[in-house]
Design an enzyme around this catalytic site. Structure first.
Site, PDB file in Angstrom:
ATOM      1  N   HIS A   2       0.804  -1.227   0.000  1.00 40.85           N
ATOM      2  CA  HIS A   2       0.000   0.000   0.000  1.00 40.85           C
ATOM      3  C   HIS A   2       0.834   1.272   0.000  1.00 40.85           C
ATOM      4  O   HIS A   2       0.269   2.371  -0.098  1.00 40.85           O
ATOM      5  CB  HIS A   2      -0.932   0.008   1.211  1.00 40.85           C
ATOM      6  CG  HIS A   2      -0.221   0.319   2.488  1.00 40.85           C
ATOM      7  ND1 HIS A   2       0.659  -0.572   3.072  1.00 40.85           N
ATOM      8  CD2 HIS A   2      -0.227   1.423   3.251  1.00 40.85           C
ATOM      9  CE1 HIS A   2       1.157  -0.021   4.164  1.00 40.85           C
ATOM     10  NE2 HIS A   2       0.637   1.190   4.299  1.00 40.85           N
ATOM     11  N   HIS A  33       1.524   6.958  -0.032  1.00 39.66           N
ATOM     12  CA  HIS A  33       0.685   6.066   0.770  1.00 39.66           C
ATOM     13  C   HIS A  33      -0.678   5.953   0.093  1.00 39.66           C
ATOM     14  O   HIS A  33      -1.480   6.882   0.137  1.00 39.66           O
ATOM     15  CB  HIS A  33       0.543   6.633   2.176  1.00 39.66           C
ATOM     16  CG  HIS A  33      -0.037   5.694   3.163  1.00 39.66           C
ATOM     17  ND1 HIS A  33      -1.378   5.405   3.217  1.00 39.66           N
ATOM     18  CD2 HIS A  33       0.563   4.964   4.124  1.00 39.66           C
ATOM     19  CE1 HIS A  33      -1.593   4.545   4.196  1.00 39.66           C
ATOM     20  NE2 HIS A  33      -0.423   4.258   4.753  1.00 39.66           N
TER      21      HIS A  33
END
Length: 165
Positions: free
Chosen positions: A70, A85
């Site tokens: 992620h 992110h």
């Protein structure tokens, strides 16, 4: 493909960060997570992506690929450390919905594909898709962010310019 669109940084006191996503640029203060909105990790911007193709916003080296896929860390040729992110609380998905296309230690150029992610899947899991792009070594390397894009942005557009210490 993107290389023709970008000029090489020739000033070592400036770093240009290009958009890694298509979508809407928002300020970090608007991100619904205090770690990002209060700039606890560093300064930058966020993008609400319209497509799940994340490309490199800089020329540099991949210094971290989170095992949960992620997030990606990149160190630029001028020494800025970026964290991208994808979404919020997406670590809980343990990589499901993400396909990473780079490895730690790999050199990347602006526009190189880093991660494909499934926006519909993330939303189906009630995850925010807003994606912060943070300079994590703000104190050590960053004098100021001197220009930020607002509104709609496409991959490869100039996102912001940094003055470097």
């Amino acid at each position: 493909m993107f290389e023709k669109l970008f000029k090489k940084n020739i000033r070592v006191d400036l770093e240009e960060i290009y958009s890694p996503l298509d979508g809407e640029v928002i300020s970090l203060e608007e991100v619904p997570d205090p770690v990002f909105s209060q700039k606890l990790m560093g300064d930058g911007v966020a993008i609400i992506p319209s497509y799940g193709n994340l490309v490199s916003p800089v020329e540099g080296e991949v210094v971290q690929v989170f095992h949960t896929k992620h997030a990606i860390g990149i160190k630029t040729v001028n020494g800025l450390e970026l964290l991208i992110h994808i979404g919020l609380e997406t670590v809980e998905l343990n990589g499901e919905g993400f396909q990473v296309n780079v490895k730690q230690g790999e050199s990347v150029k602006i526009g190189d594909l880093l991660v494909n992610f499934d926006i519909a899947f993330l939303k189906s899991k009630n995850k925010e898709i807003v994606t912060p792009i943070i300079i994590t070594n703000t104190v050590e390397r960053l004098k100021a962010i001197v220009q930020k894009m607002d509104g709609e942005v496409s991959r490869g557009n100039l996102l912001f310019t940094c003055k470097i210490k």
